[in-house]
Design a protein around this motif. Structure first.
Motif, PDB file in Angstrom:
ATOM      1  N   ARG A  30       0.862  -1.181   0.000  1.00 41.84           N
ATOM      2  CA  ARG A  30       0.000   0.000   0.000  1.00 41.84           C
ATOM      3  C   ARG A  30       0.898   1.231   0.000  1.00 41.84           C
ATOM      4  O   ARG A  30       1.663   1.440   0.929  1.00 41.84           O
ATOM      5  N   LYS A  36       1.967   3.445   2.959  1.00 48.18           N
ATOM      6  CA  LYS A  36       1.551   2.771   4.190  1.00 48.18           C
ATOM      7  C   LYS A  36       2.529   1.645   4.564  1.00 48.18           C
ATOM      8  O   LYS A  36       3.043   1.601   5.680  1.00 48.18           O
ATOM      9  N   THR A  37       2.747   0.730   3.630  1.00 49.43           N
ATOM     10  CA  THR A  37       3.667  -0.382   3.881  1.00 49.43           C
ATOM     11  C   THR A  37       4.890  -0.328   2.967  1.00 49.43           C
ATOM     12  O   THR A  37       5.751  -1.200   3.018  1.00 49.43           O
ATOM     13  N   ARG A  40       8.204   3.653  11.007  1.00 48.98           N
ATOM     14  CA  ARG A  40       6.767   3.399  10.823  1.00 48.98           C
ATOM     15  C   ARG A  40       6.524   2.494   9.621  1.00 48.98           C
ATOM     16  O   ARG A  40       5.735   1.536   9.695  1.00 48.98           O
ATOM     17  N   LEU A  41       7.183   2.778   8.507  1.00 43.27           N
ATOM     18  CA  LEU A  41       7.003   1.971   7.303  1.00 43.27           C
ATOM     19  C   LEU A  41       7.497   0.537   7.512  1.00 43.27           C
ATOM     20  O   LEU A  41       6.844  -0.421   7.090  1.00 43.27           O
ATOM     21  N   ALA A  65       4.987  -1.244   9.733  1.00 42.98           N
ATOM     22  CA  ALA A  65       3.749  -1.532   9.015  1.00 42.98           C
ATOM     23  C   ALA A  65       3.941  -2.662   8.010  1.00 42.98           C
ATOM     24  O   ALA A  65       3.063  -3.512   7.836  1.00 42.98           O
ATOM     25  N   HIS A 120       2.015  -6.197   8.169  1.00 42.59           N
ATOM     26  CA  HIS A 120       1.219  -6.641   7.020  1.00 42.59           C
ATOM     27  C   HIS A 120       1.556  -8.093   6.667  1.00 42.59           C
ATOM     28  O   HIS A 120       0.651  -8.903   6.411  1.00 42.59           O
TER      29      HIS A 120
END
Length: 404
Positions: free
Chosen positions: A339, A342-343, A371-372, A375, A379
């Motif tokens: 994403r 997001k990821t 953060r990435l 995430a 995922h």
């Protein structure tokens, strides 16, 4: 205990994305309480005994050679494979046959399944006619392409259940007329038990490759895999001059080899950013993690094609599992895994300037890296862990056990 015989193109101890997915599936099924065994066709080229154990898994081998003109050779190959499968079925008495693409495996398994009245699952990891176009061994619309596609469609129609690794393949099969309720998506995944604490960065290796500037580590963009044209590594190399202009310390690490290696090396040598581009050639599998540990961003600049739009690759999932940032081209297979923002990040396929923009922006946002990374790992844990996803096979197998 239910016995599952997996019919395979090749397997461990050979190393490929195909064999690693197979290993993960069989190990996960063992953990669920199934008895599993594999059998490979003539394209398993590693020398070994007729029955071989690799990583705690048992594989039977097909003996013989298939010669003759194209078409006849493959039909003979299917015949020899079917004979070997038949012998294993008589000796081991499996409850279900689980064939994995290519269609040669599926057709050989189909013959035996019908002879013995055993349910057949056919799992498609890619359409091999499209893979042949992607790796330069075939052309779209050729007679071989059409025959391969026709054989695959035949196996899909006759199998009791069909599994695909992603939504792109599922939708293509539905468009061909396969009933939706016959197809189960089993997402590409990783065995998270293999990805514990990532190894520490090897400072001596980094210095040897020139990945330090004034004693400080340089940001490294990496690709580890096979050098096929569809991987788009020429686009990545073409992006390097603009990236260096914006992020002077950046380095590119290319680990692996393949049909495009000579052309890519020549392109890199002629680049204004030549000093920032490093090839290692192929490295032993047990050395790969040392090179992963040097990389901050793993780049996957695949070009747009039927193959890359329909099929989800394994490498981005492995990168996220190891806590690496993933930057990939915006093709269908990548959109199922990443994403944007997001990821990981996505950039236009076949666009060197767009690739450079995405990489430069990511290198400039170090505050977002944790953060990435987090995430991306979450995922994979939630949607692509084999220990979880393999349970979906139970639903498929239980459905087949009720077939009269």
């Amino acid at each position: 205990m239910t016995r599952i015989l997996h019919i395979l193109d090749h397997s461990l101890p050979m190393h490929s994305g195909y064999t690693f997915r197979t290993r993960a599936i069989l190990k996960a099924q063992q953990a669920l309480g199934y008895e599993v065994r594999g059998i490979t066709g003539l394209r398993h080229t590693a020398k070994g005994p007729a029955t071989e154990e690799a990583d705690g898994l048992t594989f039977e081998r097909t003996a013989g050679e298939a010669h003759g003109p194209a078409g006849y050779r493959e039909w003979r190959e299917i015949g020899l494979f079917a004979q070997a499968i038949d012998q294993t079925v008589r000796a081991w008495q499996p409850d279900i046959l689980h064939a994995h693409s290519p269609a040669l495996c599926g057709q050989a398994a189909l013959r035996v399944a019908r002879r013995h009245g055993i349910p057949l699952v056919y799992e498609i990891r890619a359409f091999w006619e499209d893979a042949a176009v992607g790796n330069g061994t075939g052309s779209e619309g050729s007679l071989k392409y059409k025959l391969t596609r026709k054989l695959e469609s035949h196996v899909v129609a006759k199998a009791d259940a069909v599994v695909t690794i992603c939504e792109g393949l599922r939708q293509d099969l539905i468009a061909r007329g396969t009933p939706q309720d016959k197809i189960t998506v089993m997402p590409n995944g990783v065995d998270l038990a293999l990805f514990g604490t990532p190894p520490a960065r090897d400072a001596a290796l980094a210095r040897g490759l020139g990945f330090e500037s004034d004693g400080a580590p340089c940001p490294v963009i990496g690709f580890i895999g096979s050098f096929y044209d569809y991987e788009g590594l020429d686009v990545l190399i073409a992006a390097m001059p603009e990236l260096i202009a914006r992020q002077p310390g950046a380095r590119l690490l290319l680990v692996g080899g393949g049909p495009m290696e000579a052309a890519l090396r020549a392109q890199a040598e002629a680049s204004p950013a030549a000093s920032a581009i490093h090839f290692t050639g192929r490295v032993p599998h047990h050395e790969v993690e040392r090179y992963y540990a040097l990389c901050d961003i793993m780049a996957y600049p695949r070009k747009r094609s039927r193959l890359t739009d329909l099929v989800t690759p394994l490498k981005p999932l492995e990168a996220m599992a190891q806590g690496k940032l993933a930057a990939a081209s915006d093709v269908g297979g990548h959109r199922e895994l990443i994403r944007d923002g997001k990821t990981g990040v996505l950039f236009p396929p076949g666009d060197a300037a767009g690739c450079a923009d995405a990489l430069a922006a990511l290198l400039g946002r170090r505050g977002e890296w944790d953060r990435l990374r987090r995430a991306g790992r979450e995922h994979v844990e939630a949607r692509h862990d084999w220990a979880v996803n393999a349970a979906r096979y139970q639903d498929v197998y239980q459905m087949l056990s009720r077939i009269p």
